[in-house]
Design an enzyme around this catalytic site. Structure first.
Site, PDB file in Angstrom:
ATOM      1  N   ASN A   5      14.027  14.160 -29.337  1.00  0.00           N
ATOM      2  CA  ASN A   5      13.468  13.538 -28.147  1.00  0.00           C
ATOM      3  C   ASN A   5      12.099  14.167 -27.893  1.00  0.00           C
ATOM      4  O   ASN A   5      11.898  15.347 -28.163  1.00  0.00           O
ATOM      5  CB  ASN A   5      14.475  13.810 -27.018  1.00  0.00           C
ATOM      6  CG  ASN A   5      13.903  13.688 -25.622  1.00  0.00           C
ATOM      7  OD1 ASN A   5      13.896  14.665 -24.887  1.00  0.00           O
ATOM      8  ND2 ASN A   5      13.431  12.531 -25.253  1.00  0.00           N
ATOM      9  N   HIS A  15       8.121   7.445 -23.062  1.00  0.00           N
ATOM     10  CA  HIS A  15       9.515   7.877 -23.096  1.00  0.00           C
ATOM     11  C   HIS A  15      10.360   7.011 -24.031  1.00  0.00           C
ATOM     12  O   HIS A  15      11.211   7.512 -24.749  1.00  0.00           O
ATOM     13  CB  HIS A  15      10.081   7.837 -21.680  1.00  0.00           C
ATOM     14  CG  HIS A  15      11.385   8.543 -21.537  1.00  0.00           C
ATOM     15  ND1 HIS A  15      11.497   9.905 -21.642  1.00  0.00           N
ATOM     16  CD2 HIS A  15      12.624   8.078 -21.293  1.00  0.00           C
ATOM     17  CE1 HIS A  15      12.755  10.243 -21.473  1.00  0.00           C
ATOM     18  NE2 HIS A  15      13.465   9.162 -21.262  1.00  0.00           N
ATOM     19  N   HIS A  29      15.515  16.188 -19.480  1.00  0.00           N
ATOM     20  CA  HIS A  29      15.553  15.520 -18.176  1.00  0.00           C
ATOM     21  C   HIS A  29      14.701  16.347 -17.222  1.00  0.00           C
ATOM     22  O   HIS A  29      15.143  16.761 -16.150  1.00  0.00           O
ATOM     23  CB  HIS A  29      16.997  15.351 -17.673  1.00  0.00           C
ATOM     24  CG  HIS A  29      17.332  13.927 -17.381  1.00  0.00           C
ATOM     25  ND1 HIS A  29      18.148  13.512 -16.380  1.00  0.00           N
ATOM     26  CD2 HIS A  29      16.919  12.795 -17.984  1.00  0.00           C
ATOM     27  CE1 HIS A  29      18.249  12.193 -16.374  1.00  0.00           C
ATOM     28  NE2 HIS A  29      17.508  11.738 -17.340  1.00  0.00           N
TER      29      HIS A  29
END
Lengths: 232, 748
Positions: free
Chosen positions: B538, B51, B97
């Site tokens: 991301n 991450h 998320h």
């Protein structure tokens, strides 16, 4: 021509402050003035707007904490002296919490936030704020709230109706009581009410978001014009 | 190979429990010249997690185009930034998320919004819009309904309270996401280019402050254990790793941060997002080429007896790390006081390149900054195409396979499938009007915002098609970018740049890694061809649970510019008799389509071929047609093909109007109606303009045909095929999701 200062109160969590500022500034002669919640001076404002948002995060209950802020003492004094005060959305909730308007705004009957264009019927053009409209006119302001379900005891509702103090009512596009015309379940489809003296108006829909046809509606201009004229 | 472990607290089980391999542990020892202590091990486990450290993706991400004259800030900062003229820049980023939302959907989704907002305002930009891209299992599953309702509520409550409009996005339902929903949030902000602030800890001797909320035990190991591993069956046990959001604090933090940047008192600011204080401090020092030291005992806590380890790893929300000249501390404190926020000096910038942490003046960590941020091991490997692709691609329809499928019935099925149906149930829960700039809100191809003080407009969209990527990773990646560009063009905007959120399964598995590498290649090729560099993004791996991996789902957030907002193309601007033109040619391709999935229940074949030259040419043709004032309204041809695009176009028209479609030949209308071939648009032009439009398109060498007209009978006709009543079709689109959501839910 003299400028008319209109105070716009900023609580922590107010988020329609800039939108209201722009709406006031669009009215001829109006001069928007920021009023910080920690202040105790209205800075010569001749009219006051409580804008929408989530003052103090709506914690405890929408508007319940904001009413205790220093600036609200001055706003209450100003209103009691007859100064024009307009509360939009969270501003309406604060006005009821502060006792300047009757009733309360409860959770929407659908239990969720609702944001959409909303048709309204102008129930009286005989107020400081609605002189620009005609009685029975159907206009459109957006709504955006989770707690807009106006409620009061039956005696108060009767009184509001008898005294023509219900200023706006939710309707469908054609001005009728169609299915889903009321976004929050408010009693008698009440969208906005005025105080006995006629100088304090609270409404859930956002005239500040109805200032430009490109954004869907310019019907809100009349409210701010009315406010500025009343303040002048 | 054996590892020697001197610290009695650090043993192989503990190393493994931190998600580090034996090899990685050895590298850490080599970088330090000693064994790490337990706190340092925790810090490495976070910073070297997928991450934060992007160990499986970093090398491949370098292949994405990220430069161009429009790029003000490319990847590597809190968010990317592009030039939109008049001295203004747009700052934007998207982030996932997913696992927090699977575990605790309301807080997981809410804090996803909070994090992405901070990434944007920490750059000095005022957030002006939010979008989101969501994937859930099918709505017939009661647990999926629970997740869907709570995710939407979480997104809405957070954005609504902060006062940033949620103007667009997408929601797709597919069983592939049953065990692992996807929640991607994008934020867009605006600033004067001169005000751009970076997350740098520059100037040794400068002071380091924590601004905002106090630090608690929430979110510890969110990044390393929750985001960087597959989802376990019992997600309830992971709930302590999910943070809790407070949008009211966020609003105060937003205003204070922007005021601080405007005052010039802050030198660098960064959000404490994933890996909290650890990542923000080490990343800020890395960017500035400095060192940093601080004392965890000075960090305001909301819980007693927190260890240094817990303070460093906490992901408590609504906190910022600020670097400022200590002489300007009074100004900093005045602004913090104004917004009732705590601001505490915790340390200073140093010149020795060491990330040094104290507890009550006693040193607890001393790690070279670059060991945390730059020395992250990266993995690249060559893998073969997975076997499942060959069997999917071997699909070929039998002759006459569609004889029994009545086209208008198929259209009704498609239009009411939750993935294609109206998302009003969702977007009415989001404030999409606040800030009074939303010119085109949710429900159109793209959202359009007015840029106040200018004539310009900003167009925004998010797109992704996991089924396409699953069936052909390269094509799927390229088509996601192409679809996003088409959506912007359909409102009259020129695409400028993208942010991406790359949602995949476990990259340690070859099939998944192949999907990732190939999808990225597709994205890169399309971004080059369409001149839309990647400025931020991301990666989210390990999106899999006991029911398997999700479809590989890169989502593309694209930003475009409309020079003159008066020239935007918007829904509904058409009248009876207007002609429908199909720009880009007829559909022929049903592989991997929505038609196959929603009507026949099949996922097979390959998505349409990718013709990036045609994508570009046809996009330019639409913009030229619009510039010439010839377009009434426009819809891109995407999911569900021409038939669905025409229906959506009709739903936007004044009530009472309808459309009539003509398709060439009577045999085999399905591919013509439902084919999802790329580079296509359906537009309306006034009858009198038809020949001028045709001439212009011919000049631009774009394949076009007249495909019908706007009618006055509130019906949907396909000539020689059939008709349907507009209000019936529209009602089935509008009621699909609300009806599904009336059923009971379960939080198992």
């Amino acid at each position: 021509m003299t400028q008319v200062p209109i105070g716009i109160v900023r609580f922590p969590g107010t988020n329609c402050d800039q939108d209201v500022f722009d709406a006031v500034a669009a009215v001829e002669r109006a001069c928007p003035v920021w009023l910080w919640h920690k202040e105790t001076d209205l800075q010569g404002a001749k009219g006051v707007v409580l804008a929408g948002g989530f003052s103090y995060g709506d914690y405890l209950r929408a508007g319940a904490i904001a009413r205790f802020s220093p600036i609200m003492e001055e706003v209450v004094r100003f209103a009691v002296d007859g100064g024009p005060v307009l509360g939009i959305c969270n501003g309406f909730q604060i006005l009821t919490e502060a006792g300047l308007l009757p009733g309360a705004l409860m959770r929407n009957d659908r239990l969720t936030f609702v944001c959409r264009p909303q048709s309204l019927k102008v129930e009286t053009a005989d107020t400081l704020f609605t002189r620009q409209y005609e009685r029975g006119q159907v206009i459109s302001f957006p709504v955006a709230h989770a707690e807009g379900n106006f409620a009061a005891d039956p005696a108060m509702i009767d009184r509001l109706e008898d005294e023509c103090r219900v200023v706006f009512r939710y309707v469908d596009d054609r001005g009728g009581k169609g299915l889903d015309a009321n976004p929050n379940g408010s009693i008698n489809d009440i969208a906005g009410v005025i105080n006995e003296r006629g100088n304090v108006l609270g409404l859930m829909p956002h005239p500040d978001r109805a200032m430009d046809r490109m954004l869907g509606s310019a019907d809100g201009r009349g409210i701010f014009q009315g406010l500025v004229e009343a303040a002048a | 190979m054996t590892v020697t472990l001197h610290d009695p607290l650090v043993n192989p089980e503990i190393v493994a429990a931190h998600g580090l391999t034996t090899d990685e542990y050895e590298q850490i020892c080599a970088l330090l010249g000693r064994d790490p202590n337990l706190t340092e091990l925790g810090v490495f486990s976070l910073m070297w997690s997928e991450h934060c450290g992007y160990k499986h993706s970093r090398a491949r991400l370098a292949d994405l185009p990220s430069t161009g004259p429009q790029v003000v800030q490319g990847p590597g900062e809190n968010a990317g930034a592009i030039d939109i003229g008049e001295g203004l820049a747009i700052v934007f980023k998207m982030e996932s998320h997913n696992h927090p939302s699977a575990v605790e959907p309301y807080q997981g989704a809410a804090t996803g919004v909070g994090g992405i907002l901070r990434d944007v305002f920490t750059m000095g930009a005022r957030p002006i819009a939010l979008l989101n891209s969501l994937r859930f299992g099918e709505l017939d599953d009661p647990h999926v309904r629970y997740l869907f309702r709570r995710v939407v509520a979480g997104i809405g409550d957070y954005g609504n309270c902060v006062g940033i409009p949620t103007v667009g996005g997408e929601v797709v339902f597919d069983d592939a996401y049953r065990g692992n929903p996807l929640v991607n949030a994008m934020c867009v902000g605006i600033l004067a280019q001169n005000d751009l602030t970076r997350g740098v800890a520059s100037g040794p001797g400068n002071a380091v402050y924590v601004l905002g909320a106090s630090t608690g035990r929430d979110g510890i190991h969110g990044a390393s254990l929750l985001a960087s591993a597959e989802l376990a069956d019992d997600t309830a046990e992971s709930r302590p790793t999910v943070q809790v959001g407070d949008p009211f604090s966020e609003k105060l933090l937003l205003e204070a941060t922007l005021e601080l940047i405007e005052s010039g008192a802050a030198i660098g600011i960064q959000d404490m997002g994933a890996a909290g204080l650890t990542s923000s401090s080490s990343e800020m020092a890395t960017r500035a080429g400095t060192g940093i030291e601080f004392d965890v005992s000075r960090v305001p806590r909301r819980e007693p007896d927190m260890s240094p380890y817990e303070v460093l790893l906490s992901e408590s929300q609504e906190r910022m790390l600020v670097v400022a000249d200590p002489h300007r501390e009074p100004q900093l404190m005045t602004i913090a006081d104004k917004w009732d926020l705590a601001c505490t000096r915790i340390g200073s910038v140093t010149d020795d390149g060491i990330w040094r942490v104290f507890e009550d003046c006693e040193e607890v960590c001393a790690i070279p900054v670059e060991a945390l941020t730059e020395a992250v091991p990266t993995y690249v490997r060559e893998v073969e195409p997975p076997a499942y692709l060959a069997s999917l691609h071997a699909w070929s329809p039998r002759p006459g396979w569609l004889d029994c499928v009545e086209p208008l019935a198929a259209l009704a099925t498609l239009i009411s499938a939750p993935s294609l149906a109206s998302k009003r149930w969702v977007f009415e829960q989001y404030d999409h009007h606040v800030r009074t700039a939303t010119v085109i809100g949710p429900g159109a191809d793209a959202a359009v915002l007015a840029i106040k003080g200018t004539q310009r407009g900003l167009a925004l969209t998010i797109d992704g098609n996991g089924r396409y990527v699953y069936c052909d990773p390269y094509r799927g990646g390229a088509l996601a970018v192409a679809e996003a560009a088409r959506n912007l063009v359909a409102v009259g905007a020129t695409p400028l740049a993208i942010t991406d959120c790359l949602n995949f399964g476990n990259p340690e598995k070859d099939d998944i890694y192949y999907q990732f590498v190939e999808a990225l290649r597709g994205i890169a090729d399309a971004c080059r061809a369409l001149d839309t560099p990647v400025v931020s993004g991301n990666v989210s791996f390990y999106n899999q649970s006991s029911v398997g991996a999700v479809y590989p789902t890169p989502t593309i957030g694209m930003v475009g510019l409309i020079q003159d907002i008066e020239k935007r193309i918007y829904p509904g601007r058409a009248a009876v008799g207007d002609r429908l033109l199909l720009v880009g040619g007829d559909g022929a391709h049903l592989g991997a389509s929505s038609f196959l999935k929603e009507v026949l229940g099949e996922v097979a074949g390959r998505p349409p071929t990718v013709d990036l030259k045609a994508e570009r040419m046809n996009a330019e043709a639409i913009l030229a047609l619009n510039e010439a004032g010839l377009i009434g309204t426009c819809r891109d041809v995407g999911d569900g093909g021409l038939a669905v695009a025409a229906a959506e176009l009709m739903f936007g028209l004044e009530s009472g109007l309808g459309v009539e479609l003509e398709i060439p030949g009577r045999a085999g209308p399905h591919a013509l109606l439902f084919g999802e071939d790329g580079a296509r648009y359906v537009v309306t032009v006034a009858e009198d303009d038809e020949s001028r439009a045709a001439e212009l398109l011919a000049e631009l060498e774009v394949v076009t045909r007249a495909c019908g007209r706007v009618t006055g009978d509130a019906a949907y006709h396909v000539v020689d095929v059939g008709s349907a009543n507009r209000s019936v079709l529209q009602a089935s689109s509008e009621t699909s999701i609300p009806n599904a959501m009336r059923q009971t839910e379960s939080n198992r």
